[in-house]
Scaffold this active site. Structure first.
Site, PDB file in Angstrom:
ATOM      1  N   HIS A  89     -10.483  -3.248  -1.270  1.00  0.00           N
ATOM      2  CA  HIS A  89     -11.405  -2.664  -0.419  1.00  0.00           C
ATOM      3  C   HIS A  89     -12.533  -1.639  -1.061  1.00  0.00           C
ATOM      4  O   HIS A  89     -12.015  -0.778  -1.624  1.00  0.00           O
ATOM      5  CB  HIS A  89     -10.384  -1.799   0.568  1.00  0.00           C
ATOM      6  CG  HIS A  89      -9.489  -2.669   1.480  1.00  0.00           C
ATOM      7  ND1 HIS A  89     -10.034  -3.362   2.773  1.00  0.00           N
ATOM      8  CD2 HIS A  89      -8.373  -2.835   1.216  1.00  0.00           C
ATOM      9  CE1 HIS A  89      -8.921  -3.850   3.168  1.00  0.00           C
ATOM     10  NE2 HIS A  89      -7.931  -3.575   2.219  1.00  0.00           N
ATOM     11  N   HIS A 102      -7.061  -8.487  -2.825  1.00  0.00           N
ATOM     12  CA  HIS A 102      -8.238  -8.097  -2.807  1.00  0.00           C
ATOM     13  C   HIS A 102      -8.208  -6.514  -2.737  1.00  0.00           C
ATOM     14  O   HIS A 102      -7.260  -5.885  -2.955  1.00  0.00           O
ATOM     15  CB  HIS A 102      -8.661  -8.422  -1.064  1.00  0.00           C
ATOM     16  CG  HIS A 102      -7.662  -7.626  -0.004  1.00  0.00           C
ATOM     17  ND1 HIS A 102      -6.603  -8.253   0.318  1.00  0.00           N
ATOM     18  CD2 HIS A 102      -7.754  -6.783   0.471  1.00  0.00           C
ATOM     19  CE1 HIS A 102      -5.688  -7.461   1.095  1.00  0.00           C
ATOM     20  NE2 HIS A 102      -6.834  -6.600   1.697  1.00  0.00           N
ATOM     21  N   ARG A 141      -2.263 -12.513   3.205  1.00  0.00           N
ATOM     22  CA  ARG A 141      -3.975 -12.051   2.679  1.00  0.00           C
ATOM     23  C   ARG A 141      -3.831 -12.225   1.107  1.00  0.00           C
ATOM     24  O   ARG A 141      -2.983 -12.020   0.325  1.00  0.00           O
ATOM     25  CB  ARG A 141      -4.068 -10.329   2.630  1.00  0.00           C
ATOM     26  CG  ARG A 141      -4.091  -9.960   4.106  1.00  0.00           C
ATOM     27  CD  ARG A 141      -4.975 -10.181   4.942  1.00  0.00           C
ATOM     28  NE  ARG A 141      -6.376 -10.694   4.600  1.00  0.00           N
ATOM     29  CZ  ARG A 141      -7.334  -9.876   3.966  1.00  0.00           C
ATOM     30  NH1 ARG A 141      -7.135  -8.503   4.378  1.00  0.00           N
ATOM     31  NH2 ARG A 141      -8.331 -10.068   3.647  1.00  0.00           N
ATOM     32  N   TYR A 196       0.789  -0.903  -0.020  1.00  0.00           N
ATOM     33  CA  TYR A 196      -0.079  -0.105  -0.057  1.00  0.00           C
ATOM     34  C   TYR A 196       0.905   1.058   0.228  1.00  0.00           C
ATOM     35  O   TYR A 196       1.853   1.329   0.574  1.00  0.00           O
ATOM     36  CB  TYR A 196      -0.998   0.051   1.223  1.00  0.00           C
ATOM     37  CG  TYR A 196      -2.115  -1.123   1.298  1.00  0.00           C
ATOM     38  CD1 TYR A 196      -3.101  -0.789   0.622  1.00  0.00           C
ATOM     39  CD2 TYR A 196      -1.679  -2.318   1.875  1.00  0.00           C
ATOM     40  CE1 TYR A 196      -4.305  -1.762   0.667  1.00  0.00           C
ATOM     41  CE2 TYR A 196      -2.848  -3.132   2.089  1.00  0.00           C
ATOM     42  CZ  TYR A 196      -4.284  -2.778   1.356  1.00  0.00           C
ATOM     43  OH  TYR A 196      -5.111  -3.754   1.279  1.00  0.00           O
ATOM     44  N   TYR A 214       0.091 -10.277   0.031  1.00  0.00           N
ATOM     45  CA  TYR A 214       1.015  -9.866   1.063  1.00  0.00           C
ATOM     46  C   TYR A 214       1.105 -10.522   2.279  1.00  0.00           C
ATOM     47  O   TYR A 214      -0.202 -10.835   2.953  1.00  0.00           O
ATOM     48  CB  TYR A 214       1.159  -8.323   1.308  1.00  0.00           C
ATOM     49  CG  TYR A 214      -0.191  -7.930   2.009  1.00  0.00           C
ATOM     50  CD1 TYR A 214      -0.453  -7.678   3.257  1.00  0.00           C
ATOM     51  CD2 TYR A 214      -1.584  -7.064   1.122  1.00  0.00           C
ATOM     52  CE1 TYR A 214      -1.788  -7.183   3.842  1.00  0.00           C
ATOM     53  CE2 TYR A 214      -2.468  -6.745   1.574  1.00  0.00           C
ATOM     54  CZ  TYR A 214      -2.743  -6.739   3.183  1.00  0.00           C
ATOM     55  OH  TYR A 214      -3.893  -6.124   3.324  1.00  0.00           O
TER      56      TYR A 214
END
Length: 248
Positions: free
Chosen positions: A168, A166, A163, A114, A153
């Site tokens: 959000h 995906h 994870r 991110y 990640y």
């Protein structure tokens, strides 16, 4: 994720959410729930008028590249990664479209990192990818955005938890106090069965409703794959919203 549209002359019955499909607040397989789970009785807080009436969103609030994550942060070239389109509809519990809904989306880059000061994953930052955007649903409840497929990640839950890829997403009503938040996953991801966060959801059907399906009919030939994910706000087929486990 949709239900059959009722006849226009039929008065639809409100279908309550099945709370057995929602994860309990304390789910030790997801370590963070141990610290975040409810330990005291809930307090009822009355919303003020400003919280439930504004602001009101309109088309003039959005820029022309807000739903194009492939271009809205690019400075010296294209982002790195697999180009994808995500599209779908926002529907109520009776499969009727919900127009004028602000849909926000944010994600990691193709390496699984991110653009956030607290993200310490060793994967590189992509200088041409910001990882966030927004759009409004049209008269038929449709939304779409272009992006790159996020990478998986690791995260500090158990010894080797990862994870799945995906994105959000959140949807707004007419103001910021009317916000629902969820996560969308990708069909065929081998990490989905191993995800500790998804494992907190006891209902397999509810987990499946969080998975976007490959949509070859919406792809750009020889250029961009597409995935479809409908967002259902209420009813027996409602999308699971992580900030409204009690219902929406």
């Amino acid at each position: 994720m949709t239900e059959r549209r009722p006849d226009v002359n039929h008065v639809s019955e409100f279908i309550p959410r099945d709370m057995t499909a929602h994860p309990p607040s304390l789910t030790p397989v997801y370590k963070t729930s141990v610290f975040r789970s409810q330990r005291f009785p809930l307090l009822s807080l009355q919303n003020s008028l400003t919280e439930v009436t504004g602001p009101v969103f309109g088309q003039h609030e959005l820029g022309p590249l807000d739903n194009d994550l492939f271009r809205n942060f690019a400075k010296d070239g294209d982002p790195i990664g697999e180009r994808i389109i995500v599209h779908g509809r926002v529907l109520d519990g009776n499969a009727r479209p919900v127009p004028g809904v602000l849909v926000e989306f944010w994600q990691a880059n193709a390496s699984g990192r991110y653009r956030h000061v607290n993200d310490r994953y060793e994967a590189p930052i992509d200088p041409n990818f910001g990882g966030c955007g927004r759009c409004l649903t049209d008269a038929e409840g449709r939304y779409h955005f272009r992006t790159v497929k996020p990478g998986p990640y690791p995260y500090r839950n158990r010894g080797n938890d990862w994870r799945p890829a995906h994105i959000h997403l959140s949807v707004f009503g007419t103001g910021f106090a009317q916000r629902l938040i969820s996560q969308m996953y990708f069909e065929g991801d081998p990490l989905i069965p191993h995800d500790s966060i998804l494992a907190t959801i006891p209902d397999p059907a509810a987990r499946e409703r969080l998975v976007a399906r490959l949509d070859l009919g919406a792809t750009i030939p020889l250029h961009t794959l597409a995935y479809r994910w409908d967002i259902v706000l209420r009813g027996s087929r409602s999308t699971l919203f992580e900030n409204r486990l009690e219902g929406n």
